[in-house]
Design a protein around this motif. Structure first.
Motif, PDB file in Angstrom:
ATOM      1  N   ASP A 202      12.160   2.208  -5.711  1.00 45.80           N
ATOM      2  CA  ASP A 202      10.883   2.668  -4.936  1.00 45.80           C
ATOM      3  C   ASP A 202       9.783   1.182  -5.055  1.00 45.80           C
ATOM      4  O   ASP A 202       8.858   1.116  -4.688  1.00 45.80           O
ATOM      5  N   THR A 203      10.432  -0.017  -5.598  1.00 44.03           N
ATOM      6  CA  THR A 203       9.852  -1.186  -5.601  1.00 44.03           C
ATOM      7  C   THR A 203      10.026  -1.620  -4.094  1.00 44.03           C
ATOM      8  O   THR A 203      11.156  -1.938  -3.570  1.00 44.03           O
ATOM      9  N   PRO A 204       8.863  -2.411  -3.437  1.00 44.23           N
ATOM     10  CA  PRO A 204       9.343  -2.982  -2.054  1.00 44.23           C
ATOM     11  C   PRO A 204       9.878  -4.278  -2.258  1.00 44.23           C
ATOM     12  O   PRO A 204       8.829  -5.398  -2.166  1.00 44.23           O
ATOM     13  N   ILE A 205      11.114  -4.634  -2.500  1.00 45.56           N
ATOM     14  CA  ILE A 205      11.380  -5.672  -2.442  1.00 45.56           C
ATOM     15  C   ILE A 205      13.028  -6.071  -1.763  1.00 45.56           C
ATOM     16  O   ILE A 205      13.448  -4.918  -1.610  1.00 45.56           O
ATOM     17  N   TYR A 206      13.280  -7.438  -1.394  1.00 43.56           N
ATOM     18  CA  TYR A 206      14.805  -7.561  -1.154  1.00 43.56           C
ATOM     19  C   TYR A 206      15.192  -8.744  -1.852  1.00 43.56           C
ATOM     20  O   TYR A 206      14.276  -9.809  -2.059  1.00 43.56           O
ATOM     21  N   ILE A 227      19.947  -7.658   0.736  1.00 44.74           N
ATOM     22  CA  ILE A 227      19.749  -6.091   0.212  1.00 44.74           C
ATOM     23  C   ILE A 227      18.418  -5.782   0.041  1.00 44.74           C
ATOM     24  O   ILE A 227      17.626  -6.351  -0.594  1.00 44.74           O
ATOM     25  N   LEU A 228      18.137  -4.627   0.437  1.00 42.39           N
ATOM     26  CA  LEU A 228      16.762  -3.981   0.751  1.00 42.39           C
ATOM     27  C   LEU A 228      16.651  -2.913  -0.379  1.00 42.39           C
ATOM     28  O   LEU A 228      17.577  -2.026  -0.149  1.00 42.39           O
ATOM     29  N   SER A 229      15.760  -2.687  -0.956  1.00 45.46           N
ATOM     30  CA  SER A 229      15.177  -1.343  -1.617  1.00 45.46           C
ATOM     31  C   SER A 229      15.111  -0.405  -0.682  1.00 45.46           C
ATOM     32  O   SER A 229      14.741  -0.591   0.563  1.00 45.46           O
ATOM     33  N   LYS A 230      15.204   0.946  -1.180  1.00 50.14           N
ATOM     34  CA  LYS A 230      14.891   2.181  -0.467  1.00 50.14           C
ATOM     35  C   LYS A 230      13.562   2.079   0.157  1.00 50.14           C
ATOM     36  O   LYS A 230      13.147   2.352   1.471  1.00 50.14           O
ATOM     37  N   GLU A 231      12.565   1.559  -0.611  1.00 49.58           N
ATOM     38  CA  GLU A 231      11.150   1.221  -0.288  1.00 49.58           C
ATOM     39  C   GLU A 231      10.923   0.152   1.062  1.00 49.58           C
ATOM     40  O   GLU A 231      10.308   0.277   1.682  1.00 49.58           O
ATOM     41  N   ALA A 232      11.748  -0.863   0.555  1.00 48.40           N
ATOM     42  CA  ALA A 232      11.701  -2.022   1.741  1.00 48.40           C
ATOM     43  C   ALA A 232      12.337  -1.603   3.059  1.00 48.40           C
ATOM     44  O   ALA A 232      11.637  -1.826   3.951  1.00 48.40           O
ATOM     45  N   LEU A 233      13.330  -0.711   2.939  1.00 48.06           N
ATOM     46  CA  LEU A 233      13.748  -0.075   4.348  1.00 48.06           C
ATOM     47  C   LEU A 233      12.809   0.860   4.865  1.00 48.06           C
ATOM     48  O   LEU A 233      12.858   0.839   6.152  1.00 48.06           O
ATOM     49  N   LYS A 234      12.268   1.661   4.160  1.00 51.23           N
ATOM     50  CA  LYS A 234      11.198   2.646   4.923  1.00 51.23           C
ATOM     51  C   LYS A 234      10.012   1.700   5.511  1.00 51.23           C
ATOM     52  O   LYS A 234       9.798   2.188   6.499  1.00 51.23           O
ATOM     53  N   ARG A 235       9.622   0.734   4.937  1.00 51.67           N
ATOM     54  CA  ARG A 235       8.356  -0.028   5.230  1.00 51.67           C
ATOM     55  C   ARG A 235       8.963  -0.869   6.465  1.00 51.67           C
ATOM     56  O   ARG A 235       8.104  -1.068   7.492  1.00 51.67           O
ATOM     57  N   ALA A 265       5.492  -9.313   6.484  1.00 52.53           N
ATOM     58  CA  ALA A 265       4.180  -8.442   7.027  1.00 52.53           C
ATOM     59  C   ALA A 265       4.111  -7.159   6.619  1.00 52.53           C
ATOM     60  O   ALA A 265       3.038  -6.685   6.757  1.00 52.53           O
ATOM     61  N   ALA A 266       5.162  -6.619   5.915  1.00 53.02           N
ATOM     62  CA  ALA A 266       5.066  -5.191   5.811  1.00 53.02           C
ATOM     63  C   ALA A 266       4.903  -5.235   3.969  1.00 53.02           C
ATOM     64  O   ALA A 266       5.210  -4.078   3.686  1.00 53.02           O
ATOM     65  N   ASP A 267       4.669  -6.191   3.647  1.00 53.61           N
ATOM     66  CA  ASP A 267       4.312  -6.407   2.221  1.00 53.61           C
ATOM     67  C   ASP A 267       5.537  -6.039   1.149  1.00 53.61           C
ATOM     68  O   ASP A 267       5.407  -5.471   0.302  1.00 53.61           O
ATOM     69  N   VAL A 268       6.814  -6.554   1.742  1.00 49.67           N
ATOM     70  CA  VAL A 268       8.042  -6.627   1.089  1.00 49.67           C
ATOM     71  C   VAL A 268       8.397  -7.891   0.439  1.00 49.67           C
ATOM     72  O   VAL A 268       8.424  -8.800   1.138  1.00 49.67           O
ATOM     73  N   ALA A 269       8.506  -8.090  -0.970  1.00 49.61           N
ATOM     74  CA  ALA A 269       8.621  -9.281  -1.408  1.00 49.61           C
ATOM     75  C   ALA A 269       9.874  -9.834  -1.560  1.00 49.61           C
ATOM     76  O   ALA A 269      10.817  -9.067  -1.491  1.00 49.61           O
ATOM     77  N   ALA A 270       9.895 -11.042  -1.352  1.00 46.76           N
ATOM     78  CA  ALA A 270      11.130 -11.649  -1.443  1.00 46.76           C
ATOM     79  C   ALA A 270      11.749 -12.102  -2.744  1.00 46.76           C
ATOM     80  O   ALA A 270      10.956 -12.931  -3.595  1.00 46.76           O
ATOM     81  N   GLY A 271      12.612 -11.426  -3.414  1.00 44.44           N
ATOM     82  CA  GLY A 271      12.924 -11.301  -4.910  1.00 44.44           C
ATOM     83  C   GLY A 271      13.593 -12.660  -5.263  1.00 44.44           C
ATOM     84  O   GLY A 271      14.285 -13.295  -4.314  1.00 44.44           O
ATOM     85  N   ASP A 272      13.648 -12.942  -6.605  1.00 48.47           N
ATOM     86  CA  ASP A 272      14.305 -14.215  -7.207  1.00 48.47           C
ATOM     87  C   ASP A 272      15.597 -13.681  -7.449  1.00 48.47           C
ATOM     88  O   ASP A 272      15.724 -12.917  -8.792  1.00 48.47           O
TER      89      ASP A 272
END
Length: 349
Positions: A202-206, A227-235, A265-272
């Motif tokens: 549920d974390t907006p991250i990829y 790889i996108l989280s479920k929340e990232a894909l939804k956004r 732009a959809a506030d999905v973070a680029a993870g480390d």
């Protein structure tokens, strides 16, 4: 008489040279006639007969020949009851497979179904919870999903949008994480689950191999896979794609850069995606490119996730080296840390 002897000597000399050249040619033929052509590209293949089978075997003489070979038929596998496989305990990996569900979709095309895609299916792809192949033509053997897009590099962004839309419409609740990879990417899926374990879908991250230019927070290499989280894909599907201010609406542009712009732009973070030792996990080239003098093994995590530009023959070599080859007497006993947050740099203190 002198003239006769001189002419005879000359004749014998010429005949001797001719016979010697012929014998040398026959004896040394394998090393003389099977040379590089004038482009230095391909060698002629020496074909040796196998009397016990009546078949022919191609004896390749350099690595360039092997890279262009089309693998024919099914590739044999080791059985679960093989001597050293009985010593392997995969229970933890199987447990994580249930906890961290990953859908993998593979970017491919009709010309690569047999050449590349089927080898992904035969190797690392089978470790995903769900494996999909995105193409412009159906193929029951993979199977491949026929998207309504044209092939070619200029349409990769269109195919990426259509593929993620298909995944969202049909599988959003079937997985927690959604990975895009190419048909020449190799992924160690168990290490990906290990990295993602402390995170909530549920974390907006990829995650992926992050490049710095073009996007403020960076973007992930398409070849290394992301790889996108479920929340990232939804956004991405619900907020970014329909908004021309957030996502490019035409088919032009580099797929991975445009994806990075949309997700930011959809506030999905680029993870480390690096490991606790700051070593990379996602790589845009083959291992041999990264493990070069001056870099050494310190470039790459012991829990590396992906490599790109992997030919089918190398895909099977990696499969063997990772999942089959065992140095006898060295036991590896994986244990999860008490604090799972230490597994990921975005959750660690």
């Amino acid at each position: 008489m002198v003239k006769f002897l001189r002419d005879r000597s000359t004749f014998c000399l010429i005949a001797g040279v001719a016979v010697g050249f012929t014998v040398a040619f026959v004896v040394l033929a394998p090393s003389t006639i099977y040379k590089d052509d004038h482009y230095g590209k391909k060698l002629r293949q020496v074909i040796h007969g196998h009397e016990h089978t009546g078949e022919h075997h191609h004896d390749f003489h350099n690595e360039d020949e092997m890279s262009d070979v089309e693998l024919v038929g099914e590739v044999g596998e080791h059985g679960e009851n093989d001597t050293f496989h009985r010593m392997t305990d995969s229970s933890l990996a199987e447990s994580l497979k249930k906890k961290v569900r990953i859908l993998c979709w593979i970017m491919t095309g009709p010309s690569n179904h047999e050449k590349k895609a089927k080898h992904v299916k035969a190797t690392w792809g089978k470790r995903c919870n769900i494996l999909l192949f995105m193409s412009s033509k159906a193929d029951e053997n993979l199977p491949a999903i026929p998207l309504n897009v044209s092939e070619g590099r200029n349409n990769l962004w269109a195919k990426t949008k259509a593929a993620f839309k298909y995944v969202y419409d049909n599988h959003i609740n079937d997985a927690d994480w959604f990975m895009k990879a190419d048909d020449d990417t190799y992924v160690i899926v168990e290490n990906l689950r290990y990295m993602l374990l402390p995170l909530s879908p549920d974390t907006p991250i990829y995650y992926g191999c992050r490049f710095k230019p073009y996007v403020a927070q960076g973007y992930m290499s398409g070849g290394a896979g992301y790889i996108l989280s479920k929340e990232a894909l939804k956004r991405f599907i619900e907020k970014a794609l329909p908004d021309k201010e957030k996502c490019r609406q035409d088919n032009e542009g580099a797929e991975d850069v445009e994806m990075g712009k949309c997700l930011q732009a959809a506030d999905v973070a680029a993870g480390d995606g690096r490991d606790p030792e700051l070593r990379g996990r996602f790589f845009p080239f083959a291992p041999s490119h990264h493990l070069i003098p001056g870099h050494g093994m310190d470039c790459c995590s012991d829990n590396a996730v992906s490599f790109h530009y992997i030919e089918p023959s190398m895909m099977y070599a990696m499969e063997y080296m990772i999942y089959h080859l065992r140095p006898f007497g060295i036991a590896y006993k994986p244990v999860l840390p008490k604090n799972l947050e230490t597994l990921n740099r975005d959750t660690a203190d």
